[in-house]
Design a protein around this motif. Structure first.
Motif, PDB file in Angstrom:
ATOM      1  N   VAL A   1       0.839  -1.188   0.000  1.00 52.51           N
ATOM      2  CA  VAL A   1       0.000   0.000   0.000  1.00 52.51           C
ATOM      3  C   VAL A   1       0.881   1.247   0.000  1.00 52.51           C
ATOM      4  O   VAL A   1       2.012   1.231   0.482  1.00 52.51           O
ATOM      5  CB  VAL A   1      -0.951   0.028   1.218  1.00 52.51           C
ATOM      6  CG1 VAL A   1      -1.871  -1.191   1.201  1.00 52.51           C
ATOM      7  CG2 VAL A   1      -0.174   0.084   2.528  1.00 52.51           C
ATOM      8  N   ALA A   2       0.342   2.302  -0.547  1.00 50.33           N
ATOM      9  CA  ALA A   2       1.030   3.599  -0.551  1.00 50.33           C
ATOM     10  C   ALA A   2       0.433   4.459   0.554  1.00 50.33           C
ATOM     11  O   ALA A   2      -0.777   4.709   0.574  1.00 50.33           O
ATOM     12  CB  ALA A   2       0.878   4.276  -1.899  1.00 50.33           C
TER      13      ALA A   2
ATOM     14  N   VAL B   1      -0.075   4.378  11.845  1.00 49.13           N
ATOM     15  CA  VAL B   1      -1.133   3.797  12.682  1.00 49.13           C
ATOM     16  C   VAL B   1      -2.483   4.390  12.304  1.00 49.13           C
ATOM     17  O   VAL B   1      -3.484   3.668  12.177  1.00 49.13           O
ATOM     18  CB  VAL B   1      -0.820   4.024  14.181  1.00 49.13           C
ATOM     19  CG1 VAL B   1      -2.041   3.689  15.046  1.00 49.13           C
ATOM     20  CG2 VAL B   1       0.377   3.178  14.606  1.00 49.13           C
ATOM     21  N   ASP B   2      -2.532   5.699  12.099  1.00 46.51           N
ATOM     22  CA  ASP B   2      -3.792   6.337  11.698  1.00 46.51           C
ATOM     23  C   ASP B   2      -4.271   5.819  10.351  1.00 46.51           C
ATOM     24  O   ASP B   2      -5.473   5.582  10.147  1.00 46.51           O
ATOM     25  CB  ASP B   2      -3.618   7.852  11.639  1.00 46.51           C
ATOM     26  CG  ASP B   2      -3.500   8.499  13.009  1.00 46.51           C
ATOM     27  OD1 ASP B   2      -3.766   7.804  14.013  1.00 46.51           O
ATOM     28  OD2 ASP B   2      -3.136   9.689  13.073  1.00 46.51           O
ATOM     29  N   PHE B   3      -3.341   5.627   9.415  1.00 39.21           N
ATOM     30  CA  PHE B   3      -3.704   5.110   8.087  1.00 39.21           C
ATOM     31  C   PHE B   3      -4.280   3.698   8.192  1.00 39.21           C
ATOM     32  O   PHE B   3      -5.330   3.393   7.606  1.00 39.21           O
ATOM     33  CB  PHE B   3      -2.474   5.110   7.175  1.00 39.21           C
ATOM     34  CG  PHE B   3      -2.701   4.442   5.847  1.00 39.21           C
ATOM     35  CD1 PHE B   3      -3.185   5.164   4.760  1.00 39.21           C
ATOM     36  CD2 PHE B   3      -2.436   3.075   5.670  1.00 39.21           C
ATOM     37  CE1 PHE B   3      -3.397   4.541   3.537  1.00 39.21           C
ATOM     38  CE2 PHE B   3      -2.653   2.453   4.452  1.00 39.21           C
ATOM     39  CZ  PHE B   3      -3.136   3.197   3.383  1.00 39.21           C
ATOM     40  N   ILE B   4      -3.610   2.828   8.935  1.00 34.73           N
ATOM     41  CA  ILE B   4      -4.074   1.444   9.064  1.00 34.73           C
ATOM     42  C   ILE B   4      -5.439   1.402   9.754  1.00 34.73           C
ATOM     43  O   ILE B   4      -6.347   0.662   9.340  1.00 34.73           O
ATOM     44  CB  ILE B   4      -3.043   0.599   9.829  1.00 34.73           C
ATOM     45  CG1 ILE B   4      -1.735   0.488   9.027  1.00 34.73           C
ATOM     46  CG2 ILE B   4      -3.594  -0.791  10.132  1.00 34.73           C
ATOM     47  CD1 ILE B   4      -1.844  -0.203   7.699  1.00 34.73           C
ATOM     48  N   ASP B   5      -5.623   2.203  10.793  1.00 36.04           N
ATOM     49  CA  ASP B   5      -6.905   2.225  11.490  1.00 36.04           C
ATOM     50  C   ASP B   5      -8.028   2.767  10.605  1.00 36.04           C
ATOM     51  O   ASP B   5      -9.193   2.383  10.759  1.00 36.04           O
ATOM     52  CB  ASP B   5      -6.803   3.066  12.764  1.00 36.04           C
ATOM     53  CG  ASP B   5      -6.097   2.338  13.894  1.00 36.04           C
ATOM     54  OD1 ASP B   5      -5.869   1.107  13.770  1.00 36.04           O
ATOM     55  OD2 ASP B   5      -5.773   2.985  14.906  1.00 36.04           O
ATOM     56  N   LYS B   6      -7.700   3.647   9.683  1.00 37.84           N
ATOM     57  CA  LYS B   6      -8.709   4.206   8.788  1.00 37.84           C
ATOM     58  C   LYS B   6      -9.067   3.238   7.663  1.00 37.84           C
ATOM     59  O   LYS B   6     -10.242   3.097   7.305  1.00 37.84           O
ATOM     60  CB  LYS B   6      -8.202   5.517   8.185  1.00 37.84           C
ATOM     61  CG  LYS B   6      -9.172   6.157   7.203  1.00 37.84           C
ATOM     62  CD  LYS B   6      -8.601   7.451   6.614  1.00 37.84           C
ATOM     63  CE  LYS B   6      -9.551   8.050   5.590  1.00 37.84           C
ATOM     64  NZ  LYS B   6      -8.974   9.269   4.955  1.00 37.84           N
ATOM     65  N   GLU B   7      -8.067   2.551   7.128  1.00 39.77           N
ATOM     66  CA  GLU B   7      -8.273   1.720   5.939  1.00 39.77           C
ATOM     67  C   GLU B   7      -8.661   0.277   6.248  1.00 39.77           C
ATOM     68  O   GLU B   7      -9.167  -0.426   5.373  1.00 39.77           O
ATOM     69  CB  GLU B   7      -7.005   1.721   5.077  1.00 39.77           C
ATOM     70  CG  GLU B   7      -6.611   3.091   4.556  1.00 39.77           C
ATOM     71  CD  GLU B   7      -7.633   3.682   3.590  1.00 39.77           C
ATOM     72  OE1 GLU B   7      -8.261   2.883   2.860  1.00 39.77           O
ATOM     73  OE2 GLU B   7      -7.812   4.919   3.593  1.00 39.77           O
TER      74      GLU B   7
ATOM     75  N   TYR C   1       6.167   9.132  11.725  1.00 39.66           N
ATOM     76  CA  TYR C   1       5.505   8.366  10.668  1.00 39.66           C
ATOM     77  C   TYR C   1       4.953   7.037  11.189  1.00 39.66           C
ATOM     78  O   TYR C   1       3.764   6.741  11.014  1.00 39.66           O
ATOM     79  CB  TYR C   1       6.467   8.108   9.500  1.00 39.66           C
ATOM     80  CG  TYR C   1       5.914   7.102   8.513  1.00 39.66           C
ATOM     81  CD1 TYR C   1       4.777   7.396   7.756  1.00 39.66           C
ATOM     82  CD2 TYR C   1       6.496   5.846   8.372  1.00 39.66           C
ATOM     83  CE1 TYR C   1       4.243   6.468   6.878  1.00 39.66           C
ATOM     84  CE2 TYR C   1       5.975   4.917   7.492  1.00 39.66           C
ATOM     85  CZ  TYR C   1       4.848   5.224   6.753  1.00 39.66           C
ATOM     86  OH  TYR C   1       4.318   4.299   5.886  1.00 39.66           O
ATOM     87  N   VAL C   2       5.792   6.222  11.833  1.00 39.36           N
ATOM     88  CA  VAL C   2       5.343   4.898  12.232  1.00 39.36           C
ATOM     89  C   VAL C   2       4.368   4.965  13.402  1.00 39.36           C
ATOM     90  O   VAL C   2       3.314   4.312  13.386  1.00 39.36           O
ATOM     91  CB  VAL C   2       6.541   3.995  12.590  1.00 39.36           C
ATOM     92  CG1 VAL C   2       6.058   2.655  13.147  1.00 39.36           C
ATOM     93  CG2 VAL C   2       7.424   3.760  11.364  1.00 39.36           C
ATOM     94  N   SER C   3       4.667   5.764  14.416  1.00 33.38           N
ATOM     95  CA  SER C   3       3.859   5.747  15.639  1.00 33.38           C
ATOM     96  C   SER C   3       2.555   6.522  15.513  1.00 33.38           C
ATOM     97  O   SER C   3       1.622   6.291  16.288  1.00 33.38           O
ATOM     98  CB  SER C   3       4.663   6.309  16.812  1.00 33.38           C
ATOM     99  OG  SER C   3       4.959   7.674  16.614  1.00 33.38           O
ATOM    100  N   LYS C   4       2.462   7.415  14.550  1.00 35.59           N
ATOM    101  CA  LYS C   4       1.264   8.232  14.406  1.00 35.59           C
ATOM    102  C   LYS C   4       0.630   8.108  13.018  1.00 35.59           C
ATOM    103  O   LYS C   4      -0.492   7.627  12.883  1.00 35.59           O
ATOM    104  CB  LYS C   4       1.603   9.704  14.692  1.00 35.59           C
ATOM    105  CG  LYS C   4       0.461  10.684  14.461  1.00 35.59           C
ATOM    106  CD  LYS C   4      -0.729  10.413  15.360  1.00 35.59           C
ATOM    107  CE  LYS C   4      -1.817  11.476  15.146  1.00 35.59           C
ATOM    108  NZ  LYS C   4      -3.062  11.137  15.891  1.00 35.59           N
TER     109      LYS C   4
END
Length: 280
Positions: free
Chosen positions: A27-28, A119-125, A113-116
């Motif tokens: 994923v991008a 994580v926000d991207f994965i939780d959204k998608e 990037y990794v901690s915020k």
């Protein structure tokens, strides 16, 4: 080591003969902090469904690696995602960022990037358990340092953390792996080299706040610093699992050790995850 581990992995050798239908996607993602697109591998179990929420393990690569390292070298990760009904995310940490927000290189902000952002991207998608109890982070070498460093500093985000052959004390290695590029030299910034090292960040921990597992082979050049971390955690009464045995700084060791860490995280994660609509 827990006595049930050997039996579990005898069973794994049987089940692994069957093909997995886990989905492995690249994923991008986008980092606002660094103003660039960053790729990640996301492995979802074969029965992935929006009708339930899944725990997530963030699995970090080492120095000179990239987001594809883990799934390329350890394709069994797909099977473990199925077996433990979890999502596994392999971020990209650049060639040698050490997962720091660098005080020297302003465009290198991989802690953020990794901690915020990721994580926000994965939780959204994806349909995830969006609590610290539903997230774990681990990694190898540079990524083992990064996983503990991020978890210690972001205990509101991660509930469990691990390290595989991690460079958990950077102090003995002032000329190695580009670290002085991101921190400045140790001679000029000795306090900074402590501040950005896992061994000294461990003073932020309180007993039982983070579920911790640390693995390192006895032939690894990072063995002594891992032993030092284990002893400091024990001295400070921080419960943790420390696994060691024959092995060096190799993919053979990491491919074997990661399966125990994923089981450890599986046992930590909440069971019977509720559906997104339950109770609404």
């Amino acid at each position: 080591m827990n006595s049930r581990f050997p039996l579990v992995f005898i069973l794994l050798s049987f089940f692994f003969s069957f093909s997995t239908l886990a989905s492995v996607d690249t994923v991008a993602t986008y980092s606002s902090a660094m103003q660039k697109e960053i790729k990640a591998v996301v492995i979802t179990p074969q029965n992935y469904s929006q009708s339930k929420k899944y725990p997530v393990v963030y699995l970090l690569h080492g120095y000179s690696g990239n987001y594809a390292d883990w799934i390329t070298k350890v394709p069994q990760l797909s099977f473990y995602a199925d077996l433990y009904d979890m999502i596994i995310v392999n971020p990209d940490g650049n060639y040698g960022s050490w997962y720091w927000d660098s005080p020297e290189v302003s465009e290198s902000r991989y802690e953020t990037y990794v901690s915020k952002e990721l994580v926000d991207f994965i939780d959204k998608e994806y349909s995830t358990l969006q609590t610290r109890e539903g997230r774990a982070i681990t990694g190898l070498s540079m990524g083992g340092h990064g996983a503990l460093y991020l978890a210690f500093r972001h205990q509101e985000t991660f509930g469990a953390a691990g390290s595989l052959s991690g460079g958990v004390d950077i102090g003995p290695f002032p000329e190695n792996w580009e670290m002085k590029k991101y921190l400045g030299t140790k001679a000029e910034h000795p306090d900074r080299w402590e501040e950005y090292s896992v061994l000294y960040q461990s003073n932020q921990l309180i007993p039982n706040r983070l579920k911790l597992i640390i693995s390192c082979g006895t032939s690894d050049f990072f063995y002594q610093v891992n032993l030092n971390l284990h002893e400091q955690l024990a001295y400070n009464n921080i419960p943790h699992t420390f696994i060691t045995g024959p092995g060096g700084h190799t993919w053979d060791y990491w491919a074997d050790a990661v399966k125990y860490q994923l089981l450890f995280f599986h046992d930590f994660f909440p069971k019977n995850q509720s559906s997104p609509n339950e109770g609404h």
